[in-house]
Design a protein around this motif. Structure first.
Motif, PDB file in Angstrom:
ATOM      1  N   HIS A   1       0.928  -1.252  -0.148  1.00  0.00           N
ATOM      2  CA  HIS A   1      -0.096  -0.206   0.062  1.00  0.00           C
ATOM      3  C   HIS A   1       0.830   1.263  -0.004  1.00  0.00           C
TER       4      HIS A   1
ATOM      5  N   SER B   1       3.495   2.572   2.094  1.00  0.00           N
ATOM      6  CA  SER B   1       4.145   3.098   3.325  1.00  0.00           C
ATOM      7  C   SER B   1       5.491   2.907   3.243  1.00  0.00           C
TER       8      SER B   1
ATOM      9  N   ALA C   1       7.197   1.543   0.632  1.00  0.00           N
ATOM     10  CA  ALA C   1       7.824   2.390  -0.329  1.00  0.00           C
ATOM     11  C   ALA C   1       8.404   3.818   0.110  1.00  0.00           C
TER      12      ALA C   1
ATOM     13  N   GLY D   1       6.590  -4.612   4.079  1.00  0.00           N
ATOM     14  CA  GLY D   1       5.616  -4.393   4.866  1.00  0.00           C
ATOM     15  C   GLY D   1       5.413  -5.904   5.329  1.00  0.00           C
TER      16      GLY D   1
ATOM     17  N   TYR E   1       2.601  -8.520   6.569  1.00  0.00           N
ATOM     18  CA  TYR E   1       1.229  -9.039   6.561  1.00  0.00           C
ATOM     19  C   TYR E   1       0.965 -10.311   7.153  1.00  0.00           C
ATOM     20  N   MET E   2       0.128 -10.209   8.157  1.00  0.00           N
ATOM     21  CA  MET E   2       0.189 -11.592   8.919  1.00  0.00           C
ATOM     22  C   MET E   2       1.242 -12.401   9.081  1.00  0.00           C
ATOM     23  N   PHE E   3       2.345 -11.755   9.329  1.00  0.00           N
ATOM     24  CA  PHE E   3       3.709 -12.095   9.997  1.00  0.00           C
ATOM     25  C   PHE E   3       4.480 -12.587   8.944  1.00  0.00           C
TER      26      PHE E   3
ATOM     27  N   SER F   1       8.555  -3.384   7.803  1.00  0.00           N
ATOM     28  CA  SER F   1       7.824  -2.154   8.058  1.00  0.00           C
ATOM     29  C   SER F   1       6.368  -2.792   8.760  1.00  0.00           C
ATOM     30  N   GLY F   2       5.985  -2.337  10.095  1.00  0.00           N
ATOM     31  CA  GLY F   2       5.271  -3.135  10.908  1.00  0.00           C
ATOM     32  C   GLY F   2       5.794  -3.381  12.269  1.00  0.00           C
ATOM     33  N   PRO F   3       5.004  -3.220  13.078  1.00  0.00           N
ATOM     34  CA  PRO F   3       3.711  -3.327  13.578  1.00  0.00           C
ATOM     35  C   PRO F   3       3.205  -1.683  13.317  1.00  0.00           C
TER      36      PRO F   3
ATOM     37  N   GLY G   1       4.920   0.871  11.166  1.00  0.00           N
ATOM     38  CA  GLY G   1       4.158   1.213   9.837  1.00  0.00           C
ATOM     39  C   GLY G   1       3.263   2.037   9.849  1.00  0.00           C
TER      40      GLY G   1
ATOM     41  N   GLU H   1      -8.338  -5.942   5.898  1.00  0.00           N
ATOM     42  CA  GLU H   1      -7.766  -4.656   6.256  1.00  0.00           C
ATOM     43  C   GLU H   1      -8.715  -3.636   7.073  1.00  0.00           C
TER      44      GLU H   1
ATOM     45  N   VAL I   1      -8.332  -3.256  10.630  1.00  0.00           N
ATOM     46  CA  VAL I   1      -7.118  -2.922  11.143  1.00  0.00           C
ATOM     47  C   VAL I   1      -7.090  -1.429  11.436  1.00  0.00           C
TER      48      VAL I   1
HETATM   49  C1  LIG Z   1      -4.457  -6.906   6.941  1.00  0.00           C
HETATM   50  C2  LIG Z   1      -3.076  -6.580   7.631  1.00  0.00           C
HETATM   51  C3  LIG Z   1      -2.469  -7.330   8.445  1.00  0.00           C
HETATM   52  C4  LIG Z   1      -1.157  -6.784   8.913  1.00  0.00           C
HETATM   53  N1  LIG Z   1      -0.311  -7.663   9.635  1.00  0.00           N
HETATM   54  C5  LIG Z   1       0.682  -7.288  10.168  1.00  0.00           C
HETATM   55  C6  LIG Z   1       1.772  -8.457  11.072  1.00  0.00           C
HETATM   56  O1  LIG Z   1       1.238  -9.570  10.942  1.00  0.00           O
HETATM   57  N2  LIG Z   1       2.696  -7.963  11.458  1.00  0.00           N
HETATM   58  C7  LIG Z   1       3.098  -6.380  11.641  1.00  0.00           C
HETATM   59  O2  LIG Z   1       4.100  -6.290  12.213  1.00  0.00           O
HETATM   60  N3  LIG Z   1       2.455  -5.605  10.915  1.00  0.00           N
HETATM   61  C8  LIG Z   1       1.294  -6.080  10.361  1.00  0.00           C
HETATM   62  N4  LIG Z   1       0.525  -4.946   9.627  1.00  0.00           N
HETATM   63  C9  LIG Z   1       1.128  -3.662   9.501  1.00  0.00           C
HETATM   64  C10 LIG Z   1       1.485  -3.576   7.945  1.00  0.00           C
HETATM   65  O3  LIG Z   1       2.835  -4.100   8.211  1.00  0.00           O
HETATM   66  C11 LIG Z   1       1.664  -2.050   8.105  1.00  0.00           C
HETATM   67  O4  LIG Z   1       0.543  -1.395   7.676  1.00  0.00           O
HETATM   68  C12 LIG Z   1       3.019  -1.606   6.823  1.00  0.00           C
HETATM   69  O5  LIG Z   1       3.311  -0.349   6.961  1.00  0.00           O
HETATM   70  C13 LIG Z   1       2.118  -1.588   5.736  1.00  0.00           C
HETATM   71  O6  LIG Z   1       3.165  -1.630   4.265  1.00  0.00           O
HETATM   72  P1  LIG Z   1       2.643  -1.094   3.072  1.00  0.00           P
HETATM   73  O7  LIG Z   1       1.866   0.271   3.094  1.00  0.00           O
HETATM   74  O8  LIG Z   1       3.974  -0.865   2.317  1.00  0.00           O
HETATM   75  O9  LIG Z   1       1.919  -2.160   2.135  1.00  0.00           O
HETATM   76  C14 LIG Z   1      -0.891  -5.484   8.856  1.00  0.00           C
HETATM   77  C15 LIG Z   1      -1.693  -4.739   8.303  1.00  0.00           C
HETATM   78  C16 LIG Z   1      -2.681  -4.995   7.638  1.00  0.00           C
HETATM   79  C17 LIG Z   1      -3.749  -4.000   6.967  1.00  0.00           C
END
Ligand SMILES: Cc1cc2nc3c(=O)[nH]c(=O)nc-3n(C[C@H](O)[C@H](O)[C@H](O)COP(=O)(O)O)c2cc1C
Length: 183
Positions: free
Chosen positions: A12, A14, A16, A55, A57-59, A86-88, A132, A143, A146
């Motif tokens: 999405h 962020s 980047a 990023g 997503y789901m670990f 990137s995350g949590p 993130g 999504e 969240v």
């Molecule tokens: C559906 C969903 C699942 C996610 N799962 C995790 C996760 O398992 N661990 C984590 O640290 N962050 C998780 N995140 C947070 C994302 O990693 C964070 O929003 C990240 O900045 C997204 O990067 P992007 O914008 O480049 O896609 C999740 C976010 C969403 C929307």
């Protein structure tokens, strides 16, 4: 000065943006830097050092970023390589605590398991976890649930880029690549 690639897996956008900030910071210190999606990377031959981030997503990391680590393992092993996740993101008591933990110590926060394993194979110099962002536009089935917000700390991200620049300035860039025996 080094030629550096900063590649990202960003669903999405962020992550980047984090990659762009890292690139900008390394450029400001005299390096030549390309920033691009991990899926666009074909060849690492022209680079002295590599940064790969995704990023979570789901670990898990995004597939393109994970595939880069697998496909280019040999090239990554012979170059200084750094990884970031990137995350949590916050928005609940537990999630806010994770954000705080990552803020306190980006390099100590555990990487996703598959990334930690690849890190060992590559001999990566380091891994950092940066909180993130979740934008309003995220409308997928999971999504939607969240909490939205932006927990990124660009000063911490620039500080990490500075650590990379400092290490590059004091270590040899490439390990000897094997040379085929003559005759
Ligand atoms: C559906 C969903 C699942 C996610 N799962 C995790 C996760 O398992 N661990 C984590 O640290 N962050 C998780 N995140 C947070 C994302 O990693 C964070 O929003 C990240 O900045 C997204 O990067 P992007 O914008 O480049 O896609 C999740 C976010 C969403 C929307």
């Amino acid at each position: 000065m080094s030629a550096i690639l900063v590649a990202h897996g960003s669903k999405h956008g962020s992550t980047a943006e984090i990659a762009e900030v890292i690139g900008e910071r390394l450029r400001s210190q005299g390096h030549t830097v390309d920033v691009c999606p991990a899926g666009d990377v074909r060849d690492l031959a022209g680079y002295d050092a590599i940064v790969v981030g995704s990023g979570v997503y789901m670990f898990h990391w995004q597939k393109d970023a994970m595939n880069l680590l697998k496909r280019h393992e040999a090239a990554l092993r012979s170059r200084p390589t750094w990884l970031f996740s990137s995350g949590p993101t916050g928005g609940s008591e537990k999630a806010d605590a994770a954000v705080e933990e990552a803020r306190r110590s980006p390099s100590a926060f555990p990487a996703p398991k598959e990334v930690a394993q690849r890190m060992e194979r590559i001999g990566a110099r380091g891994h950092a976890t940066f909180p993130g962002a979740v934008g309003e536009g995220m409308g997928g089935i999971f999504e939607r649930w969240v909490p939205k917000g932006d927990w990124r700390d660009f000063d911490a991200i620039r500080a990490w880029a500075d650590v990379i620049a400092a290490e590059l300035s004091r270590t040899p860039l490439r390990l000897e690549e094997p040379v085929a025996p003559a005759g």
